[in-house]
Scaffold this active site. Sequence first.
Site, PDB file in Angstrom:
ATOM      1  N   HIS A  56      43.850  26.572  64.217  1.00 29.40           N
ATOM      2  CA  HIS A  56      44.939  26.652  65.193  1.00 29.40           C
ATOM      3  C   HIS A  56      46.276  26.873  64.497  1.00 29.40           C
ATOM      4  O   HIS A  56      47.124  27.651  64.975  1.00 29.40           O
ATOM      5  CB  HIS A  56      44.962  25.364  66.026  1.00 29.40           C
ATOM      6  CG  HIS A  56      46.083  25.289  66.997  1.00 29.40           C
ATOM      7  ND1 HIS A  56      47.161  24.442  66.828  1.00 29.40           N
ATOM      8  CD2 HIS A  56      46.326  25.965  68.147  1.00 29.40           C
ATOM      9  CE1 HIS A  56      47.994  24.587  67.832  1.00 29.40           C
ATOM     10  NE2 HIS A  56      47.521  25.499  68.645  1.00 29.40           N
TER      11      HIS A  56
ATOM     12  N   GLU B 290      46.501  30.475  63.542  1.00 32.52           N
ATOM     13  CA  GLU B 290      46.805  31.313  64.726  1.00 32.52           C
ATOM     14  C   GLU B 290      48.306  31.350  65.003  1.00 32.52           C
ATOM     15  O   GLU B 290      48.877  32.406  65.294  1.00 32.52           O
ATOM     16  CB  GLU B 290      46.040  30.769  65.937  1.00 32.52           C
ATOM     17  CG  GLU B 290      46.372  31.431  67.261  1.00 32.52           C
ATOM     18  CD  GLU B 290      46.720  30.424  68.344  1.00 32.52           C
ATOM     19  OE1 GLU B 290      47.844  30.487  68.895  1.00 32.52           O
ATOM     20  OE2 GLU B 290      45.871  29.562  68.636  1.00 32.52           O
ATOM     21  N   HIS B 291      48.970  30.211  64.899  1.00 29.88           N
ATOM     22  CA  HIS B 291      50.426  30.177  65.095  1.00 29.88           C
ATOM     23  C   HIS B 291      51.141  31.007  64.033  1.00 29.88           C
ATOM     24  O   HIS B 291      52.091  31.743  64.330  1.00 29.88           O
ATOM     25  CB  HIS B 291      50.932  28.737  65.031  1.00 29.88           C
ATOM     26  CG  HIS B 291      50.863  28.017  66.342  1.00 29.88           C
ATOM     27  ND1 HIS B 291      51.971  27.513  66.976  1.00 29.88           N
ATOM     28  CD2 HIS B 291      49.810  27.723  67.142  1.00 29.88           C
ATOM     29  CE1 HIS B 291      51.613  26.936  68.107  1.00 29.88           C
ATOM     30  NE2 HIS B 291      50.298  27.044  68.224  1.00 29.88           N
TER      31      HIS B 291
END
Length: 443
Positions: free
Chosen positions: A55, A58-59
């Site tokens: 995650h 992804e950012h």
Amino acid sequence: MSPPTAAAGDAQVTTLPCGVRVASERVDGVRSIALGFWIRCGSRDESEELAGVSHFLEHLLFKGSARYSSREIDELFDALGAEANAGTGKETTSVYARFLDRHLERAFDVLQDMVLRPVYAEVDSERQVILEEIAMYEDEPQDRVHDLLARALFADHPLGRPILGRAEVIANVPVAVVGRYHDERYRPRNVVVAAAGSVDHGRLCELVEQAFADQPAEPGPTELPADAPAHYGASVRFQRKDTEQFHVCVGAPGLARGDERRFALRVLDTILGGSSSSRLFQEVREKRGLAYSVYSYASQFVDCGQVAIYVGTRPDRVTESLEVIGRELRRLVEDGITDDELERARENAKGRTVLAMESTLARMNRLGGSLLTGVPLLSLDEILERYDAVTADDVVALAGKLWQPDRLVAAAIGRDEEVWRRGLEALAPALAEAAAQAAEATG
């Protein structure tokens, strides 16, 4: 010689020589394209020491690439009138945009550079953003309880961990480690490029081939996970928190993503708690006023899944709510379902499917997610036929298998664990016993 292209349902699918799979579905009458890069990488792939890095990565894809700064990425998508976003799941990551068809080359160029060539700029500020997201999530018990349920069901398996991961990992993971994680997983054979709308499949394949021209060829997709977690029977998780309501989840092992019974499961879920006319909504909320929010749902993964029920209610109504839920589960198996329920649930599932397929974004998501996780791509007519073929016996047999009392697990967030244990006694004595043992073990 161009790579072979096959029809899959209403879609075209091409595996390029580099190993990337390209899937597209042309939708007549629209002037937009939904385009996504899907990567076989999610929280399931993480070790405990790297919990949350998928995650976080992804950012960071939005914080700058080899040719575009973070601000330039934002300005370019704004100038195109595009919607750009991303999502991390337990088994996949997707980065996608929706834009006018005449902007395909420009939008594709930005997306591919973000996904394939991130430079990990503004890392420290983005760490803080994620830490705030984790803190916000911890303050939302109606969200947090679902991850507690996953922990009860999947124990120490990575599927039992939150996608957001752990704050200490995000605060300290070195950039070099994130970079290696990207390079190991964002590889051609792990990638599906999917598009739906006013798109030309041949042109899309050309763009993808150019984007991966400097990547080593990797024929054949990565093997899917084969480490399904074992189920050890009654398990519970409880978190004390000063809340007005108890947030409660009851669940059990479910079906894998590609299981042919997934159509019967959708019908079963609609009847049990997935609609406003469902049994749980009517019995718990409408007739007794025990809760504002009560519903059922199913989560499916490559090799396993879960079924679950959520209810949020005040402490003095926990026992009655769980008693009603337990009674409805038993009634479903012992008394079966009516013809009217079956017809209404089948039509509900079919209607929602058709409505979703009117969205280019939903079509793109179906292509990317299905192809990446090995689920057959069916045409709309084939999907509707599968729902029409579901019988009452199919639904009741599946309910009897999935919702057996000895398969149940449960989780809750609330003020008083004793209230929780009394509620479990009304639902399933084995769960109440497991809760008592857990309380003894923790002192």
